[in-house]
Design an enzyme around this catalytic site. Structure first.
Site, PDB file in Angstrom:
ATOM      1  N   CYS A  41      -0.639   0.179   9.952  1.00  9.93           N
ATOM      2  CA  CYS A  41      -0.865   1.559   9.507  1.00  9.93           C
ATOM      3  C   CYS A  41      -2.283   1.765   8.969  1.00  9.93           C
ATOM      4  CB  CYS A  41       0.153   1.934   8.429  1.00  9.93           C
ATOM      5  SG  CYS A  41       1.868   1.864   8.993  1.00  9.93           S
ATOM      6  N   HIS A  42      -2.730   0.864   8.091  1.00 12.23           N
ATOM      7  CA  HIS A  42      -4.033   1.036   7.463  1.00 12.23           C
ATOM      8  C   HIS A  42      -4.880  -0.234   7.473  1.00 12.23           C
ATOM      9  CE1 HIS A  42      -1.422   4.210   5.688  1.00 12.23           C
ATOM     10  NE2 HIS A  42      -2.467   4.946   5.987  1.00 12.23           N
ATOM     11  N   GLY A  43      -4.410  -1.292   8.156  1.00 14.02           N
ATOM     12  CA  GLY A  43      -5.246  -2.455   8.392  1.00 14.02           C
ATOM     13  C   GLY A  43      -5.234  -3.536   7.332  1.00 14.02           C
ATOM     14  N   PRO A  88      -6.681  -1.924   1.774  1.00 11.25           N
ATOM     15  CA  PRO A  88      -5.945  -0.817   1.151  1.00 11.25           C
ATOM     16  C   PRO A  88      -4.792  -1.285   0.274  1.00 11.25           C
ATOM     17  CG  PRO A  88      -6.385  -0.347   3.462  1.00 11.25           C
ATOM     18  CD  PRO A  88      -6.778  -1.778   3.237  1.00 11.25           C
ATOM     19  N   HIS A 120       0.839  -1.195   0.000  1.00  5.95           N
ATOM     20  CA  HIS A 120       0.000   0.000   0.000  1.00  5.95           C
ATOM     21  C   HIS A 120       0.875   1.247   0.000  1.00  5.95           C
ATOM     22  CE1 HIS A 120      -2.999   2.742   2.350  1.00  5.95           C
ATOM     23  NE2 HIS A 120      -3.131   2.928   1.037  1.00  5.95           N
TER      24      HIS A 120
END
Length: 213
Positions: free
Chosen positions: A170-172, A186, A141
């Protein structure tokens, strides 16, 4: 692992409209974000100049030999190659058997998307030998480094039907134990598999896909 278990609210964390076309460019995009732009990169020059010859060779991409005897089943070792973390996971038979359960819920289960999986790793294990998984530990990502989540079930904050894998904090984004990304995450691609080969039963060479000569 069910589809409902891997849905996330990605509001505010969607991938950029245009992503760099290859893993190395995505890695440096993430690095640039992490250090705060060009100024951060510039400050690294004196440090690079101070490296020993072997350290400079490693940073430039020299192959790395790894002894596998130190990695117990169910554990992972991290080494550095081309300035990137490379994970070497010694999968147990249970880990290997669980991979097939994830196929319906993965974005690219056969690793068909270009740029992240060499031909030798285009199999369900994404490896040369099922018990050994080698990948670059950088999320596709924005270049963060995922964390191992090997415990099966709902431990470590994962879904109750989790079969083990990796989570990017950070964003899953979630990946299975072959580095394959789940749908609707993501991260747009599976984790990168670097070139490597087995020197013998106990040693691998990261950075080359076959012995010279």
């Amino acid at each position: 692992m069910s589809q409902d278990s891997i849905q996330h609210d990605n509001e505010g964390t969607a991938s950029p409209a245009v992503l760099p076309p290859d893993p190395s460019r995505r890695f440096w995009l993430g690095t640039a974000c992490a250090v705060g732009g060009v100024a951060g990169v510039a400050t690294a020059v004196p440090f690079v100049a101070s490296m020993s010859p072997s350290e400079r060779a490693k940073a430039a991409g020299a192959p790395v030999t790894v002894n596998l005897n130190m990695i117990a089943p169910g554990t992972m070792l991290t080494v550095e190659w081309q300035g990137k973390p490379v994970w070497i996971l010694h999968r147990t038979q249970e880990m290997i058997d669980g991979l097939k359960n994830n196929d319906p819920f993965l974005a690219d289960p056969l690793s068909d998307r270009p740029g992240f999986t060499p031909e030798f790793a285009k199999n369900i294990d994404r490896s040369r030998k099922p018990e050994w998984f080698v990948c670059v530990g950088i999320c596709t990502h924005l270049g963060c480094s995922p964390s191992p989540r090997f415990a099966v079930g709902g431990g470590e904050g994962m879904p109750s039907d989790w079969d083990g894998g990796f989570l990017c904090p950070c964003h899953g984004s979630m990946f299975d134990l072959a580095g394959r990304v789940f749908k609707n995450q993501p991260a747009p691609d599976n984790l990168e598999v670097p070139p490597y080969y087995f020197i013998d039963d106990n040693n691998i060479m990261v950075g080359l896909d076959k012995a010279a000569g």
